[in-house]
Scaffold this motif. Structure first.
Motif, PDB file in Angstrom:
ATOM      1  N   ALA A  84       0.867  -1.180   0.000  1.00  0.00           N
ATOM      2  CA  ALA A  84       0.000   0.000   0.000  1.00  0.00           C
ATOM      3  C   ALA A  84       0.900   1.225   0.000  1.00  0.00           C
ATOM      4  O   ALA A  84       1.869   1.300   0.772  1.00  0.00           O
ATOM      5  CB  ALA A  84      -0.906   0.012   1.229  1.00  0.00           C
ATOM      6  N   ILE A  85       0.590   2.177  -0.867  1.00  0.00           N
ATOM      7  CA  ILE A  85       1.400   3.388  -0.990  1.00  0.00           C
ATOM      8  C   ILE A  85       0.509   4.593  -0.723  1.00  0.00           C
ATOM      9  O   ILE A  85      -0.546   4.738  -1.343  1.00  0.00           O
ATOM     10  CB  ILE A  85       2.029   3.512  -2.388  1.00  0.00           C
ATOM     11  N   GLU A  86       0.958   5.429   0.201  1.00  0.00           N
ATOM     12  CA  GLU A  86       0.271   6.686   0.492  1.00  0.00           C
ATOM     13  C   GLU A  86       1.262   7.814   0.255  1.00  0.00           C
ATOM     14  O   GLU A  86       2.374   7.778   0.766  1.00  0.00           O
ATOM     15  CB  GLU A  86      -0.192   6.727   1.949  1.00  0.00           C
ATOM     16  N   SER A  87       0.859   8.797  -0.525  1.00  0.00           N
ATOM     17  CA  SER A  87       1.756   9.905  -0.810  1.00  0.00           C
ATOM     18  C   SER A  87       0.956  11.130  -1.212  1.00  0.00           C
ATOM     19  O   SER A  87      -0.022  11.022  -1.954  1.00  0.00           O
ATOM     20  CB  SER A  87       2.722   9.523  -1.934  1.00  0.00           C
ATOM     21  N   LEU A  88       1.387  12.258  -0.697  1.00  0.00           N
ATOM     22  CA  LEU A  88       0.792  13.534  -1.065  1.00  0.00           C
ATOM     23  C   LEU A  88       1.907  14.509  -1.400  1.00  0.00           C
ATOM     24  O   LEU A  88       2.914  14.562  -0.687  1.00  0.00           O
ATOM     25  CB  LEU A  88      -0.040  14.095   0.089  1.00  0.00           C
ATOM     26  N   PRO A  89       1.753  15.263  -2.480  1.00  0.00           N
ATOM     27  CA  PRO A  89       2.781  16.255  -2.808  1.00  0.00           C
ATOM     28  C   PRO A  89       3.070  17.166  -1.613  1.00  0.00           C
ATOM     29  O   PRO A  89       2.166  17.689  -0.976  1.00  0.00           O
ATOM     30  CB  PRO A  89       2.150  17.033  -3.968  1.00  0.00           C
ATOM     31  N   LYS A 101       4.067  16.295   1.275  1.00  0.00           N
ATOM     32  CA  LYS A 101       3.806  15.668   2.575  1.00  0.00           C
ATOM     33  C   LYS A 101       4.551  14.363   2.788  1.00  0.00           C
ATOM     34  O   LYS A 101       4.432  13.746   3.829  1.00  0.00           O
ATOM     35  CB  LYS A 101       2.297  15.397   2.735  1.00  0.00           C
ATOM     36  N   GLY A 102       5.288  13.910   1.796  1.00  0.00           N
ATOM     37  CA  GLY A 102       6.045  12.680   1.964  1.00  0.00           C
ATOM     38  C   GLY A 102       5.317  11.462   1.449  1.00  0.00           C
ATOM     39  O   GLY A 102       4.232  11.549   0.871  1.00  0.00           O
ATOM     40  N   THR A 103       5.938  10.319   1.692  1.00  0.00           N
ATOM     41  CA  THR A 103       5.447   9.044   1.179  1.00  0.00           C
ATOM     42  C   THR A 103       5.570   7.986   2.264  1.00  0.00           C
ATOM     43  O   THR A 103       6.527   7.981   3.036  1.00  0.00           O
ATOM     44  CB  THR A 103       6.264   8.618  -0.062  1.00  0.00           C
ATOM     45  N   ARG A 104       4.598   7.074   2.260  1.00  0.00           N
ATOM     46  CA  ARG A 104       4.651   5.904   3.148  1.00  0.00           C
ATOM     47  C   ARG A 104       4.288   4.676   2.326  1.00  0.00           C
ATOM     48  O   ARG A 104       3.229   4.636   1.695  1.00  0.00           O
ATOM     49  CB  ARG A 104       3.692   6.058   4.323  1.00  0.00           C
ATOM     50  N   VAL A 105       5.197   3.714   2.306  1.00  0.00           N
ATOM     51  CA  VAL A 105       4.980   2.453   1.607  1.00  0.00           C
ATOM     52  C   VAL A 105       4.936   1.361   2.665  1.00  0.00           C
ATOM     53  O   VAL A 105       5.876   1.193   3.439  1.00  0.00           O
ATOM     54  CB  VAL A 105       6.102   2.159   0.588  1.00  0.00           C
ATOM     55  N   ARG A 106       3.817   0.654   2.697  1.00  0.00           N
ATOM     56  CA  ARG A 106       3.657  -0.450   3.645  1.00  0.00           C
ATOM     57  C   ARG A 106       3.567  -1.751   2.872  1.00  0.00           C
ATOM     58  O   ARG A 106       2.793  -1.858   1.922  1.00  0.00           O
ATOM     59  CB  ARG A 106       2.398  -0.254   4.489  1.00  0.00           C
ATOM     60  N   MET A 107       4.379  -2.716   3.294  1.00  0.00           N
ATOM     61  CA  MET A 107       4.389  -4.026   2.647  1.00  0.00           C
ATOM     62  C   MET A 107       4.229  -5.099   3.702  1.00  0.00           C
ATOM     63  O   MET A 107       4.651  -4.926   4.838  1.00  0.00           O
ATOM     64  CB  MET A 107       5.706  -4.247   1.896  1.00  0.00           C
ATOM     65  N   ARG A 108       3.632  -6.194   3.286  1.00  0.00           N
ATOM     66  CA  ARG A 108       3.496  -7.329   4.215  1.00  0.00           C
ATOM     67  C   ARG A 108       3.978  -8.587   3.539  1.00  0.00           C
ATOM     68  O   ARG A 108       3.886  -8.733   2.320  1.00  0.00           O
ATOM     69  CB  ARG A 108       2.077  -7.441   4.731  1.00  0.00           C
ATOM     70  N   PHE A 109       4.525  -9.455   4.383  1.00  0.00           N
ATOM     71  CA  PHE A 109       5.085 -10.723   3.924  1.00  0.00           C
ATOM     72  C   PHE A 109       4.545 -11.811   4.841  1.00  0.00           C
ATOM     73  O   PHE A 109       4.719 -11.730   6.058  1.00  0.00           O
ATOM     74  CB  PHE A 109       6.615 -10.704   4.010  1.00  0.00           C
ATOM     75  N   PHE A 110       3.881 -12.806   4.252  1.00  0.00           N
ATOM     76  CA  PHE A 110       3.362 -13.910   5.035  1.00  0.00           C
ATOM     77  C   PHE A 110       4.495 -14.880   5.338  1.00  0.00           C
ATOM     78  O   PHE A 110       5.251 -15.260   4.451  1.00  0.00           O
ATOM     79  CB  PHE A 110       2.227 -14.611   4.297  1.00  0.00           C
ATOM     80  N   LEU A 111       4.618 -15.254   6.591  1.00  0.00           N
ATOM     81  CA  LEU A 111       5.735 -16.095   7.024  1.00  0.00           C
ATOM     82  C   LEU A 111       5.467 -17.575   6.805  1.00  0.00           C
ATOM     83  O   LEU A 111       6.399 -18.360   6.744  1.00  0.00           O
ATOM     84  CB  LEU A 111       6.044 -15.826   8.498  1.00  0.00           C
ATOM     85  N   ASN A 112       4.207 -17.935   6.686  1.00  0.00           N
ATOM     86  CA  ASN A 112       3.862 -19.340   6.426  1.00  0.00           C
ATOM     87  C   ASN A 112       3.509 -19.481   4.961  1.00  0.00           C
ATOM     88  O   ASN A 112       2.894 -18.611   4.379  1.00  0.00           O
ATOM     89  CB  ASN A 112       2.666 -19.756   7.295  1.00  0.00           C
ATOM     90  N   ALA A 113       3.881 -20.604   4.378  1.00  0.00           N
ATOM     91  CA  ALA A 113       3.688 -20.816   2.950  1.00  0.00           C
ATOM     92  C   ALA A 113       2.246 -20.616   2.509  1.00  0.00           C
ATOM     93  O   ALA A 113       1.982 -20.153   1.419  1.00  0.00           O
ATOM     94  CB  ALA A 113       4.180 -22.205   2.552  1.00  0.00           C
ATOM     95  N   GLY A 114       1.297 -20.946   3.364  1.00  0.00           N
ATOM     96  CA  GLY A 114      -0.110 -20.841   3.004  1.00  0.00           C
ATOM     97  C   GLY A 114      -0.632 -19.431   2.984  1.00  0.00           C
ATOM     98  O   GLY A 114      -1.703 -19.163   2.466  1.00  0.00           O
ATOM     99  N   GLY A 115       0.112 -18.470   3.566  1.00  0.00           N
ATOM    100  CA  GLY A 115      -0.332 -17.083   3.575  1.00  0.00           C
ATOM    101  C   GLY A 115      -1.407 -16.886   4.595  1.00  0.00           C
ATOM    102  O   GLY A 115      -2.247 -16.062   4.541  1.00  0.00           O
TER     103      GLY A 115
END
Length: 147
Positions: free
Chosen positions: A126-131, A133-147
């Motif tokens: 997910a990317i949030e950004s405003l001219p 005001k900066g940027t925030r990129v949030r990422m997630r990674f599932f640790l178990n193969a099944g997600g």
């Protein structure tokens, strides 16, 4: 060993335009995950995303931070900065699109694959950004193969 680290949170400062130390936060995240004996392929995916995000802060953003939040089944990675923001996120997500300066390109950066690589390697982004005001990129990674 991974279960013992549930709830782990780490934060790393990223200095804008500091190409000498660029990538150090990502290396520290990678080393941390190796000591916790995570799957090497998962570590590689997280390392790609953290490095691409860190370099975006160094090249385009203001000062920023890289946050790692480890829960039992998910690792959340957040990269934020107080830079100028991304005027057009959809355009920035296109492979090959770059706003790198000539100087940055001469250093080997600016291929326009940062955000596309992050999207490809994360289980969610997910990317949030405003001219201005900066940027925030949030990422997630599932640790178990099944997600």
């Amino acid at each position: 060993m991974k279960d013992a680290m549930s709830g782990l949170q780490k934060s790393f400062f990223i200095k804008a335009r500091d190409f000498v130390h660029a990538g150090e936060a990502s290396i520290r995240v990678q080393q941390l995950l190796k000591t916790m004996q995570f799957d090497p392929q998962l570590i590689r995916r997280i390392a790609v995303c953290s490095y691409e995000g860190e370099m975006n802060v160094v090249m385009h953003g203001g000062d920023g931070n890289l946050y790692v939040d480890l829960d039992r089944d998910v690792l959340n990675l957040e990269i934020s900065d107080d830079g100028p923001g991304i005027p057009n996120i959809e355009l920035a997500m296109r492979p090959g699109y770059s706003t790198a300066s000539d100087e940055q390109r001469e250093m080997g950066f600016g291929a326009g694959m940062g955000l596309p690589n992050m999207k490809k390697n994360a289980d969610g982004i997910a990317i949030e950004s405003l001219p201005g005001k900066g940027t925030r990129v949030r990422m997630r990674f599932f640790l178990n193969a099944g997600g």
